[in-house]
Design an enzyme around this catalytic site. Structure first.
Site, PDB file in Angstrom:
ATOM      1  N   ARG A  36     -13.042  12.550   3.769  1.00 38.63           N
ATOM      2  CA  ARG A  36     -11.732  11.913   3.584  1.00 38.63           C
ATOM      3  C   ARG A  36     -10.619  12.933   3.338  1.00 38.63           C
ATOM      4  NH1 ARG A  36      -8.735   8.675  -0.581  1.00 38.63           N
ATOM      5  NH2 ARG A  36      -7.826   6.885   0.510  1.00 38.63           N
ATOM      6  N   ILE A  62      -3.017   6.014   3.716  1.00 39.81           N
ATOM      7  CA  ILE A  62      -4.451   5.910   3.964  1.00 39.81           C
ATOM      8  C   ILE A  62      -4.980   4.964   2.900  1.00 39.81           C
ATOM      9  CG2 ILE A  62      -4.884   7.985   2.572  1.00 39.81           C
ATOM     10  CD1 ILE A  62      -7.366   8.511   4.252  1.00 39.81           C
ATOM     11  N   SER A  63      -5.763   3.977   3.322  1.00 40.48           N
ATOM     12  CA  SER A  63      -6.189   2.919   2.409  1.00 40.48           C
ATOM     13  C   SER A  63      -7.120   3.436   1.318  1.00 40.48           C
ATOM     14  CB  SER A  63      -6.897   1.799   3.181  1.00 40.48           C
ATOM     15  OG  SER A  63      -6.011   1.148   4.058  1.00 40.48           O
ATOM     16  N   GLN A  64      -7.125   2.738   0.204  1.00 46.40           N
ATOM     17  CA  GLN A  64      -8.052   2.977  -0.901  1.00 46.40           C
ATOM     18  C   GLN A  64      -9.486   2.944  -0.362  1.00 46.40           C
ATOM     19  OE1 GLN A  64      -7.992  -0.394  -3.428  1.00 46.40           O
ATOM     20  NE2 GLN A  64      -9.324   0.464  -4.997  1.00 46.40           N
ATOM     21  N   PRO A  65     -10.345   3.874  -0.759  1.00 45.45           N
ATOM     22  CA  PRO A  65     -11.716   3.888  -0.252  1.00 45.45           C
ATOM     23  C   PRO A  65     -12.443   2.549  -0.412  1.00 45.45           C
ATOM     24  CG  PRO A  65     -11.276   5.915  -1.424  1.00 45.45           C
ATOM     25  CD  PRO A  65     -10.079   5.033  -1.638  1.00 45.45           C
TER      26      PRO A  65
END
Length: 214
Positions: A36, A62-65
């Site tokens: 990431r 970028i989205s939260q994992p």
């Protein structure tokens, strides 16, 4: 402070994702493999494995994992599935889907993000990902139908163009609701021509911009 990417990645998966109920081994293994930190800005690399969305420029994130894992699990990816992604961003979600065995077709409307994601994914040898610069709310009809569709931005409704491009049977996952990053995550299934939607809970995404978005 330098981070150990592999150790941080494994910790992220165990503490932020598996511990919160995501159980799909394909999802967990994929997210253990995708670096990431390669998909975030250099200045934010130390936060790449934190439990939060991060800016990637151009007003996008970028989205939260955890939400990446949840959406990926809802898709029920099988090897060889054709997956349409709306909103390439930095390319992280596409990389996760590719690691899960999908053939990914991803559409991005912002040229700068499209160019950087295309180069990064090529350099990382993700040859099962194809990118297109266009209005994602219109889908990618030339390669339809798609076994799965994922939308990584929130719109006012589920675009009919995407439903039309969804295979039967097929699964679509999309945030729907008001602007300013307050939506509901919707699971849409198509079976024998019948469309069913299920509300999977609250979420927060950037706005889906386009003809069938905001």
């Amino acid at each position: 402070m330098r981070i150990d990417p592999k150790r941080s990645r494994l910790k992220m998966v165990e503490e932020q994702i598996a511990a919160r109920g995501v159980a799909d081994k394909n999802v967990l293994d994929a997210m253990r493999r995708v670096p990431r930190h390669m998909f975030v800005q250099d200045a934010l690399a130390s936060r790449a494995y934190s439990d939060s969305a991060l800016p990637i420029g151009e007003g996008q994130t970028i989205s939260q994992p955890y939400i990446v894992a949840v959406m990926s699990e809802l898709l029920q990816i099988e090897s060889g599935h054709k997956v349409l992604e709306i909103g390439t961003g930095s390319g992280y979600q596409a990389a996760v889907l590719a690691e899960m065995g999908a053939d990914v077709f991803s559409v991005e409307r912002i040229r700068k993000l499209f160019i950087s994601a295309r180069k990064l994914l090529f350099d990382m040898r993700y040859f099962n990902i194809q990118l297109k610069l266009d209005d994602g709310t219109m889908g990618w009809p030339e390669n339809a139908p798609y076994d799965r569709i994922i939308v990584t931005a929130g719109g006012p409704e589920i675009p009919q163009y995407l439903i039309d491009q969804l295979a039967d049977p097929g699964i679509l996952v999309i945030p729907v609701g008001g602007q300013r990053r307050v939506q509901r995550l919707m699971l849409v299934t198509k079976t024998d021509g019948k469309i069913e939607t299920t509300d999977m809970g609250g979420c927060a995404f950037v706005d889906l911009v386009g003809k069938q978005g905001w």
